[in-house]
Design a protein around this motif. Structure first.
Motif, PDB file in Angstrom:
ATOM      1  N   ALA A 247      -1.247  37.480  94.505  1.00  0.00           N
ATOM      2  CA  ALA A 247      -2.103  37.930  93.406  1.00  0.00           C
ATOM      3  C   ALA A 247      -2.046  39.484  93.324  1.00  0.00           C
ATOM      4  N   ALA A 248      -2.025  40.198  94.536  1.00  0.00           N
ATOM      5  CA  ALA A 248      -2.198  41.601  94.475  1.00  0.00           C
ATOM      6  C   ALA A 248      -0.926  42.439  93.702  1.00  0.00           C
ATOM      7  N   ASN A 249       0.262  41.650  94.058  1.00  0.00           N
ATOM      8  CA  ASN A 249       1.480  42.098  93.417  1.00  0.00           C
ATOM      9  C   ASN A 249       1.940  41.495  92.505  1.00  0.00           C
ATOM     10  N   GLY A 250       1.120  40.411  91.839  1.00  0.00           N
ATOM     11  CA  GLY A 250       1.700  39.677  90.486  1.00  0.00           C
ATOM     12  C   GLY A 250       2.855  38.925  90.761  1.00  0.00           C
ATOM     13  N   LEU A 251       3.028  38.159  92.006  1.00  0.00           N
ATOM     14  CA  LEU A 251       3.954  37.094  92.292  1.00  0.00           C
ATOM     15  C   LEU A 251       3.624  35.914  92.018  1.00  0.00           C
ATOM     16  N   VAL A 252       4.532  35.069  91.246  1.00  0.00           N
ATOM     17  CA  VAL A 252       4.054  33.755  90.729  1.00  0.00           C
ATOM     18  C   VAL A 252       5.277  32.767  91.105  1.00  0.00           C
ATOM     19  N   ILE A 253       5.249  31.483  91.783  1.00  0.00           N
ATOM     20  CA  ILE A 253       6.121  30.730  91.787  1.00  0.00           C
ATOM     21  C   ILE A 253       6.238  29.805  90.525  1.00  0.00           C
ATOM     22  N   ALA A 254       7.284  29.599  89.715  1.00  0.00           N
ATOM     23  CA  ALA A 254       7.196  28.739  88.633  1.00  0.00           C
ATOM     24  C   ALA A 254       8.349  28.234  88.210  1.00  0.00           C
ATOM     25  N   GLY A 255       8.416  27.181  87.882  1.00  0.00           N
ATOM     26  CA  GLY A 255       9.879  26.525  87.609  1.00  0.00           C
ATOM     27  C   GLY A 255      10.927  26.781  88.661  1.00  0.00           C
ATOM     28  N   LEU A 259       8.629  34.828  90.329  1.00  0.00           N
ATOM     29  CA  LEU A 259       8.552  35.878  89.243  1.00  0.00           C
ATOM     30  C   LEU A 259       7.691  37.110  89.308  1.00  0.00           C
ATOM     31  N   ALA A 260       8.298  38.239  89.258  1.00  0.00           N
ATOM     32  CA  ALA A 260       7.030  39.097  89.503  1.00  0.00           C
ATOM     33  C   ALA A 260       6.624  39.646  88.203  1.00  0.00           C
ATOM     34  N   LEU A 261       5.214  39.370  87.769  1.00  0.00           N
ATOM     35  CA  LEU A 261       4.843  39.770  86.506  1.00  0.00           C
ATOM     36  C   LEU A 261       4.403  41.245  86.544  1.00  0.00           C
ATOM     37  N   GLY A 262       4.339  42.091  87.600  1.00  0.00           N
ATOM     38  CA  GLY A 262       4.337  43.346  87.569  1.00  0.00           C
ATOM     39  C   GLY A 262       2.730  43.837  87.251  1.00  0.00           C
ATOM     40  N   ARG A 263       1.793  42.976  87.740  1.00  0.00           N
ATOM     41  CA  ARG A 263       0.342  43.344  87.517  1.00  0.00           C
ATOM     42  C   ARG A 263      -0.359  42.739  88.521  1.00  0.00           C
ATOM     43  N   ARG A 264      -1.709  43.026  88.749  1.00  0.00           N
ATOM     44  CA  ARG A 264      -2.452  42.220  89.726  1.00  0.00           C
ATOM     45  C   ARG A 264      -3.008  41.197  88.771  1.00  0.00           C
ATOM     46  N   LEU A 265      -3.154  40.072  89.669  1.00  0.00           N
ATOM     47  CA  LEU A 265      -3.678  38.967  88.977  1.00  0.00           C
ATOM     48  C   LEU A 265      -5.260  38.429  89.324  1.00  0.00           C
ATOM     49  N   GLU A 266      -5.928  37.940  88.402  1.00  0.00           N
ATOM     50  CA  GLU A 266      -7.305  37.734  88.805  1.00  0.00           C
ATOM     51  C   GLU A 266      -7.296  36.423  89.722  1.00  0.00           C
ATOM     52  N   GLN A 267      -6.424  35.621  89.527  1.00  0.00           N
ATOM     53  CA  GLN A 267      -6.633  34.325  90.209  1.00  0.00           C
ATOM     54  C   GLN A 267      -6.324  34.576  91.666  1.00  0.00           C
ATOM     55  N   SER A 268      -6.529  33.916  92.642  1.00  0.00           N
ATOM     56  CA  SER A 268      -6.438  34.192  94.256  1.00  0.00           C
ATOM     57  C   SER A 268      -5.248  33.334  94.503  1.00  0.00           C
ATOM     58  N   ASN A 269      -4.510  33.640  95.462  1.00  0.00           N
ATOM     59  CA  ASN A 269      -3.343  33.370  96.044  1.00  0.00           C
ATOM     60  C   ASN A 269      -3.464  31.465  96.233  1.00  0.00           C
TER      61      ASN A 269
END
Length: 351
Positions: A247-255, A259-269
């Motif tokens: 979440a701190a680095n905006g990384l999400v596993i999808a499909g 994917l690096a979203l380039g922003r901090r995410l509100e959701q937890s790891n």
């Protein structure tokens, strides 16, 4: 203080709650649309404002006055119904002037107001006709003129265009908006048609299961939906299920891709999320500074000005729209394709 205020409105029919803690503040002259599917509570809310339904709890104030205990004819509200509701035995002019006649206004005042309203709706020479001699669009214009003739504080429209064919709807919604802006009347418009709401409104209230899921301008509702329901109901939206990796680095596993979203995410790891984006935001090819994706083309539809594709990304099909250009290569089903999207065009939606 807002001109029209709905404060904690609730409505029960027996044990069933159809409107839940509904709050809305409307400024004078605003055009507000209630948008949502059948059964979401939008018409019930409108009818409570009109006085045809009594709230189980809550208050409705117009210009500071609580009107909940007032009968419909005491509220100075104009209403336009889906079914026109014109009196078949009265002429167009008599229909338009009916409310003023009931209010015992002088005949000269009624005649002048009727003439003015027929001019505003573009039917100045049809006052002597009867409703059966008019088209559906003309009848709805007369219904609008009748509602406006009494100079109401608030105008309510309950899906007024749903009985008309598509071409007339597009024309008439522009006319309704122009008349509303000319008169500066505070308006609430109920519709299940996204295009109507997006094209006509100052703000939209997207309703779902008796409550307002989101209130915002058309641009906000379309580009920044607040919930999964709003995202899926308004416009076409691609959604890829995923999981927050960092979440701190905006990384999400999808499909199946990181994917690096380039922003901090509100959701937890570890949180399950959906990455959502509009078809027009996705591009073929790699572009510096954008998020890269890979997929396989499943379908291609040539629509003239637009090429519409379905692309499989890790088992999820997403839509991609691109403009047709002279000399452009038409992709084929089965081709592998590199895709990209700007980070700001990707929404991260939780449960």
């Amino acid at each position: 203080m807002a001109f029209l205020e709905l404060d904690n409105l609730e409505k029960f029919y027996g044990p069933v709650q159809v409107v839940k803690k509904f709050n809305l503040s409307v400024e004078k002259g605003e055009f507000i649309s209630f948008l949502g599917p059948s059964g979401c509570g939008k018409t019930t809310t409108l009818r409570m404002v009109a006085g045809f339904e009594t709230p189980t709890s809550g208050s409705i104030r117009i210009d500071g006055q609580d009107i909940v205990r007032l009968r419909p004819n005491q509220r100075n509200i104009g209403m336009v119904f889906q079914s026109y509701a014109l009196f078949p035995n009265l002429t167009v002019a008599q229909n338009v002037g009916f409310g003023m006649k009931v209010a015992r206004r002088p005949k000269a005042e009624i005649d002048a107001r009727v003439k003015e309203m027929l001019g505003i709706i573009g039917l100045p020479d049809l006052g002597a006709r009867y409703p059966f001699q008019l088209s559906g669009g003309q009848q709805q214009r007369v219904a609008l003129a009748r509602a406006l003739a009494i100079q109401p504080q608030v105008l309510l429209l309950d899906e007024p265009l749903s009985a008309l064919d598509a071409q007339i709807r597009v024309s008439l919604r522009s006319e309704i908006r122009a008349i509303q802006q000319k008169l500066g009347i505070t308006t609430i418009y109920v519709t299940h048609d996204q295009e109507e709401a997006l094209s006509m409104s100052d703000r939209i209230v997207v309703m779902h299961k008796g409550k307002a899921d989101q209130v915002g301008t058309p641009v906000e509702i379309y580009n920044r939906p607040a919930t999964r329901f709003v995202a899926g109901f308004v416009g076409t939206l691609n959604q890829i299920e995923g999981r927050v990796e960092d979440a701190a680095n905006g990384l999400v596993i999808a499909g199946g891709q990181s994917l690096a979203l380039g922003r901090r995410l509100e959701q937890s790891n570890g949180t399950s999320v959906a990455l959502a984006f509009r078809p027009e935001a996705l591009h073929r090819g790699e572009h510096p500074g954008e998020i890269g994706l890979t997929g396989r083309i499943a379908e291609v539809h040539f629509l003239g000005a637009v090429i519409r594709m379905k692309v499989d990304i890790g088992g999820t099909q997403v839509s991609l729209d691109s403009f047709n250009r002279a000399g452009a290569d038409l992709p084929r089903a089965g081709d592998d394709v590199a895709l990209s999207i700007a980070p700001g065009d990707v929404l991260v939606l939780g449960d």
